[in-house]
Write a protein that holds these residues in place. Structure first.
Motif, PDB file in Angstrom:
ATOM      1  N   LEU A  41       0.804  -1.312  -0.102  1.00  0.00           N
ATOM      2  CA  LEU A  41       0.178  -0.095  -0.003  1.00  0.00           C
ATOM      3  C   LEU A  41       1.004   1.292   0.051  1.00  0.00           C
ATOM      4  CD1 LEU A  41      -3.016  -0.698   2.385  1.00  0.00           C
ATOM      5  CD2 LEU A  41      -2.789  -0.071   0.065  1.00  0.00           C
ATOM      6  N   ARG A  42       1.873   1.270   0.774  1.00  0.00           N
ATOM      7  CA  ARG A  42       2.725   2.480   1.036  1.00  0.00           C
ATOM      8  C   ARG A  42       3.378   2.770  -0.310  1.00  0.00           C
ATOM      9  NH1 ARG A  42       6.402   3.069   6.023  1.00  0.00           N
ATOM     10  NH2 ARG A  42       4.146   2.782   6.686  1.00  0.00           N
ATOM     11  N   GLU A  43       3.681   1.764  -1.138  1.00  0.00           N
ATOM     12  CA  GLU A  43       4.458   2.102  -2.403  1.00  0.00           C
ATOM     13  C   GLU A  43       3.509   2.507  -3.302  1.00  0.00           C
ATOM     14  OE1 GLU A  43       4.749  -0.919  -0.521  1.00  0.00           O
ATOM     15  OE2 GLU A  43       6.874  -0.878  -0.182  1.00  0.00           O
ATOM     16  N   LEU A  44       2.464   2.009  -3.245  1.00  0.00           N
ATOM     17  CA  LEU A  44       1.183   2.114  -4.472  1.00  0.00           C
ATOM     18  C   LEU A  44       0.825   3.627  -4.442  1.00  0.00           C
ATOM     19  CD1 LEU A  44      -0.920  -0.863  -4.403  1.00  0.00           C
ATOM     20  CD2 LEU A  44       0.690  -0.102  -6.219  1.00  0.00           C
ATOM     21  N   ARG A  45       0.720   4.062  -2.888  1.00  0.00           N
ATOM     22  CA  ARG A  45       0.291   5.550  -2.591  1.00  0.00           C
ATOM     23  C   ARG A  45       1.246   6.126  -2.960  1.00  0.00           C
ATOM     24  NH1 ARG A  45       1.256   8.215   1.518  1.00  0.00           N
ATOM     25  NH2 ARG A  45       2.009   6.541   2.957  1.00  0.00           N
ATOM     26  N   ALA A  46       2.383   5.971  -2.572  1.00  0.00           N
ATOM     27  CA  ALA A  46       3.707   7.076  -2.967  1.00  0.00           C
ATOM     28  C   ALA A  46       3.738   7.072  -4.484  1.00  0.00           C
ATOM     29  CB  ALA A  46       5.032   6.378  -2.452  1.00  0.00           C
ATOM     30  N   LEU A  88     -12.397  -8.009   4.135  1.00  0.00           N
ATOM     31  CA  LEU A  88     -12.846  -8.076   2.562  1.00  0.00           C
ATOM     32  C   LEU A  88     -13.365  -7.438   2.239  1.00  0.00           C
ATOM     33  CD1 LEU A  88     -12.068 -10.220   0.760  1.00  0.00           C
ATOM     34  CD2 LEU A  88     -14.108 -11.541   1.138  1.00  0.00           C
ATOM     35  N   PRO A  89     -14.344  -6.564   2.356  1.00  0.00           N
ATOM     36  CA  PRO A  89     -14.956  -5.483   1.499  1.00  0.00           C
ATOM     37  C   PRO A  89     -13.791  -4.308   1.293  1.00  0.00           C
ATOM     38  CG  PRO A  89     -16.715  -5.995   3.119  1.00  0.00           C
ATOM     39  CD  PRO A  89     -15.453  -6.798   3.394  1.00  0.00           C
ATOM     40  N   LEU A  90     -13.322  -3.951   2.314  1.00  0.00           N
ATOM     41  CA  LEU A  90     -12.186  -3.057   2.439  1.00  0.00           C
ATOM     42  C   LEU A  90     -11.034  -3.296   1.465  1.00  0.00           C
ATOM     43  CD1 LEU A  90     -11.007  -0.247   3.237  1.00  0.00           C
ATOM     44  CD2 LEU A  90      -9.838  -1.279   5.047  1.00  0.00           C
ATOM     45  N   ALA A  91     -10.583  -4.570   1.419  1.00  0.00           N
ATOM     46  CA  ALA A  91      -9.667  -5.112   0.542  1.00  0.00           C
ATOM     47  C   ALA A  91     -10.254  -5.073  -0.836  1.00  0.00           C
ATOM     48  CB  ALA A  91      -9.342  -6.485   0.787  1.00  0.00           C
ATOM     49  N   PHE A  92     -11.210  -5.162  -1.060  1.00  0.00           N
ATOM     50  CA  PHE A  92     -11.916  -4.811  -2.642  1.00  0.00           C
ATOM     51  C   PHE A  92     -11.885  -3.411  -2.907  1.00  0.00           C
ATOM     52  CE2 PHE A  92     -13.676  -9.321  -2.438  1.00  0.00           C
ATOM     53  CZ  PHE A  92     -13.470  -9.628  -3.724  1.00  0.00           C
ATOM     54  N   ARG A  93     -12.191  -2.628  -1.966  1.00  0.00           N
ATOM     55  CA  ARG A  93     -12.130  -1.188  -2.445  1.00  0.00           C
ATOM     56  C   ARG A  93     -10.723  -0.670  -2.608  1.00  0.00           C
ATOM     57  NH1 ARG A  93     -15.523  -0.316   2.501  1.00  0.00           N
ATOM     58  NH2 ARG A  93     -13.982   0.811   3.416  1.00  0.00           N
ATOM     59  N   ILE A  94      -9.680  -0.982  -1.947  1.00  0.00           N
ATOM     60  CA  ILE A  94      -8.511  -0.774  -2.061  1.00  0.00           C
ATOM     61  C   ILE A  94      -7.865  -1.119  -3.476  1.00  0.00           C
ATOM     62  CG2 ILE A  94      -6.139  -1.474  -1.466  1.00  0.00           C
ATOM     63  CD1 ILE A  94      -7.054  -1.469   1.671  1.00  0.00           C
ATOM     64  N   ALA A  95      -8.429  -2.562  -3.954  1.00  0.00           N
ATOM     65  CA  ALA A  95      -8.039  -3.186  -5.092  1.00  0.00           C
ATOM     66  C   ALA A  95      -8.561  -2.197  -6.072  1.00  0.00           C
ATOM     67  CB  ALA A  95      -8.271  -4.509  -5.198  1.00  0.00           C
ATOM     68  N   VAL A 109      -9.532   1.138  -6.122  1.00  0.00           N
ATOM     69  CA  VAL A 109      -8.843   2.281  -6.110  1.00  0.00           C
ATOM     70  C   VAL A 109      -7.477   2.330  -6.903  1.00  0.00           C
ATOM     71  CG1 VAL A 109      -7.503   3.871  -4.762  1.00  0.00           C
ATOM     72  CG2 VAL A 109      -9.725   3.292  -3.851  1.00  0.00           C
ATOM     73  N   PHE A 110      -6.733   1.178  -6.711  1.00  0.00           N
ATOM     74  CA  PHE A 110      -5.519   1.058  -7.419  1.00  0.00           C
ATOM     75  C   PHE A 110      -5.576   0.277  -8.721  1.00  0.00           C
ATOM     76  CE2 PHE A 110      -4.246   1.924  -3.022  1.00  0.00           C
ATOM     77  CZ  PHE A 110      -3.414   2.961  -3.292  1.00  0.00           C
ATOM     78  N   GLY A 111      -6.738  -0.247  -9.244  1.00  0.00           N
ATOM     79  CA  GLY A 111      -6.881  -0.961 -10.396  1.00  0.00           C
ATOM     80  C   GLY A 111      -6.045  -2.147 -10.473  1.00  0.00           C
ATOM     81  N   ARG A 112      -5.972  -3.017  -9.457  1.00  0.00           N
ATOM     82  CA  ARG A 112      -5.017  -4.028  -9.383  1.00  0.00           C
ATOM     83  C   ARG A 112      -5.887  -5.314  -8.353  1.00  0.00           C
ATOM     84  NH1 ARG A 112       1.099  -2.519  -8.079  1.00  0.00           N
ATOM     85  NH2 ARG A 112       1.166  -4.717  -8.806  1.00  0.00           N
ATOM     86  N   PRO A 113      -5.640  -6.507  -8.807  1.00  0.00           N
ATOM     87  CA  PRO A 113      -5.951  -7.538  -8.217  1.00  0.00           C
ATOM     88  C   PRO A 113      -5.532  -7.365  -6.657  1.00  0.00           C
ATOM     89  CG  PRO A 113      -4.903  -8.417 -10.346  1.00  0.00           C
ATOM     90  CD  PRO A 113      -4.622  -6.967 -10.021  1.00  0.00           C
ATOM     91  N   ILE A 114      -6.462  -7.849  -5.787  1.00  0.00           N
ATOM     92  CA  ILE A 114      -6.260  -8.017  -4.423  1.00  0.00           C
ATOM     93  C   ILE A 114      -4.819  -8.737  -4.028  1.00  0.00           C
ATOM     94  CG2 ILE A 114      -6.819  -8.951  -2.217  1.00  0.00           C
ATOM     95  CD1 ILE A 114      -9.763  -8.511  -2.979  1.00  0.00           C
ATOM     96  N   GLU A 115      -4.551  -9.745  -4.615  1.00  0.00           N
ATOM     97  CA  GLU A 115      -3.392 -10.544  -4.353  1.00  0.00           C
ATOM     98  C   GLU A 115      -2.161 -10.031  -5.064  1.00  0.00           C
ATOM     99  OE1 GLU A 115      -5.495 -12.394  -8.130  1.00  0.00           O
ATOM    100  OE2 GLU A 115      -6.164 -11.655  -6.191  1.00  0.00           O
TER     101      GLU A 115
END
Length: 68
Positions: A5-10, A42-49, A51-57
């Motif tokens: 997350l930190r890297e994606l955010r940065a 799980l719902p938050l993990a999906f929201r994060i995915a 936002v970044f346009g990437r698969p959760i894994e």
């Protein structure tokens, strides 16, 4: 659970506050996620995915040793 997350955010030049606003959580939650002190629901993990346009894994990685 480890994450990038930190890297994606940065990469996007976002502050923790910016990401928190997009996810509908507090800045403290984003900090806890980034430092590994909190695993997302799980719902938050999906929201994060989304936002970044990437698969959760590709964002979250299990840090438990393999039971092979």
């Amino acid at each position: 659970m480890k994450n990038i997350l930190r890297e994606l955010r940065a990469e996007r030049g976002w502050r923790q506050e910016d990401l928190a606003e997009q996810l509908g959580v507090s800045r403290q939650t984003v900090n806890a996620l980034e430092t590994g002190k909190y695993d997302p629901s799980l719902p938050l993990a999906f929201r994060i995915a989304r936002v970044f346009g990437r698969p959760i894994e590709t964002i979250f990685h299990d840090d438990a040793p393999d039971a092979s």
